[in-house]
Design an enzyme around this catalytic site. Sequence first.
Site, short mmCIF file in Angstrom:
data_model
loop_
_atom_site.label_atom_id
_atom_site.label_comp_id
_atom_site.label_asym_id
_atom_site.label_seq_id
_atom_site.Cartn_x
_atom_site.Cartn_y
_atom_site.Cartn_z
N ASP A 25 -55.50 25.93 -7.67
CA ASP A 25 -54.55 26.94 -7.24
C ASP A 25 -53.90 26.55 -5.92
O ASP A 25 -53.01 27.23 -5.44
CB ASP A 25 -55.25 28.30 -7.12
CG ASP A 25 -54.26 29.46 -7.12
OD1 ASP A 25 -53.17 29.29 -7.67
OD2 ASP A 25 -54.59 30.52 -6.58
N SER A 26 -54.36 25.44 -5.32
CA SER A 26 -53.71 24.92 -4.12
C SER A 26 -52.29 24.47 -4.42
O SER A 26 -51.52 24.16 -3.52
CB SER A 26 -54.51 23.74 -3.56
OG SER A 26 -54.71 22.76 -4.55
N ASP A 56 -58.14 26.06 -12.30
CA ASP A 56 -58.37 27.16 -11.38
C ASP A 56 -57.80 28.46 -11.95
O ASP A 56 -56.63 28.49 -12.37
CB ASP A 56 -57.67 26.87 -10.05
CG ASP A 56 -58.58 27.08 -8.85
OD1 ASP A 56 -59.57 27.83 -8.99
OD2 ASP A 56 -58.29 26.51 -7.79
N LYS A 86 -62.48 27.44 -12.85
CA LYS A 86 -63.05 27.65 -11.52
C LYS A 86 -62.56 28.99 -11.00
O LYS A 86 -61.40 29.35 -11.21
CB LYS A 86 -62.63 26.54 -10.55
CG LYS A 86 -63.26 26.71 -9.14
CD LYS A 86 -62.93 25.54 -8.24
CE LYS A 86 -61.55 25.64 -7.63
NZ LYS A 86 -61.42 26.79 -6.69
N GLU A 88 -63.11 31.85 -7.48
CA GLU A 88 -63.61 32.03 -6.12
C GLU A 88 -64.41 33.31 -5.99
O GLU A 88 -63.99 34.35 -6.52
CB GLU A 88 -62.44 32.04 -5.12
CG GLU A 88 -61.64 30.75 -5.11
CD GLU A 88 -60.50 30.78 -4.11
OE1 GLU A 88 -60.40 31.78 -3.35
OE2 GLU A 88 -59.71 29.83 -4.07
N GLU A 155 -66.57 25.10 0.54
CA GLU A 155 -65.40 24.73 1.34
C GLU A 155 -65.52 25.20 2.78
O GLU A 155 -65.88 26.35 3.05
CB GLU A 155 -64.11 25.28 0.73
CG GLU A 155 -62.87 24.91 1.54
CD GLU A 155 -61.57 25.20 0.83
OE1 GLU A 155 -60.50 24.98 1.46
OE2 GLU A 155 -61.59 25.64 -0.33
#
Length: 266
Positions: A25-26, A56, A86, A88, A155
């Site tokens: 998602d970066s 993501d 993935k 968060e 992270e």
Amino acid sequence: MVTAHDFPSGLAADLAGVDMVLVGDSLAMVALGMEAMLHHCRAVSRAVKSAFLVGDLPMGSYEISAEQAIKSSIRLIQEGRVQAVKLEGGAELAPTISRLTSLGIPVLGHIGLTPQRASSLGGFRVQGKTLSSAQKLLSDALAAQDAGCFGIVLEAVPAEVAEMVTTELSIPTIGIGAGGGTSGQVLVQVDMLGYYPNGRFMPKFVKHYGEMFKMAKSGVEEYMKEVREGQYPKKEHTYPMGKEELEAFKRYMRERETSGKEKEGC
């Protein structure tokens, strides 16, 4: 593990022999949206044949309920052609992770600095620097593991804390700004390969392994110079035509020109 966002970056990562590729998602630094993520996942999946491909889940696609997360994950796997998702979050998302993994959906966790929630963390700040936050990090890691995550991204965490958390887990950790004591590492490909000019902010943990921006800018400048000076294209950059066919076309053009002049004189 490295990130990839399109076919060329996915192909480079896969041919380099990385174990895992993440379509992160970066891409938009916080949230790109499901449709755009599906587009990029499909592009990367066409290139990645050997590495394990993870997609993501973008912000807003899994937080509302486990059912929402299931639907989003299925879309990412079926339409985006990734092999795992993935997301968060720690203990608060353990029930959602558990639902996903119980259905056979592989989940990679992500704790510590979670970019999608950076605002609630006071910005992009190192996590786990105090006793209480380090304890929470461990608690989140254990909760994600118990919920069925096959691995966890740590992270922006102090190296010592990341290493101690790693030793407490039976699943691998993947560090990004978390020192060398994790099971593996991940970097954003456009950051590590220098896709941006000098002066742009880069996190402390990023090491440059290339100068893609410098090479691209230099290449474009040289191309423009050669075009303007008539040095490009040269004969070797053109497609040949048979001599007889070329002569026939020249005759046709002469005849066409003659015919045009005659019509003008009428």
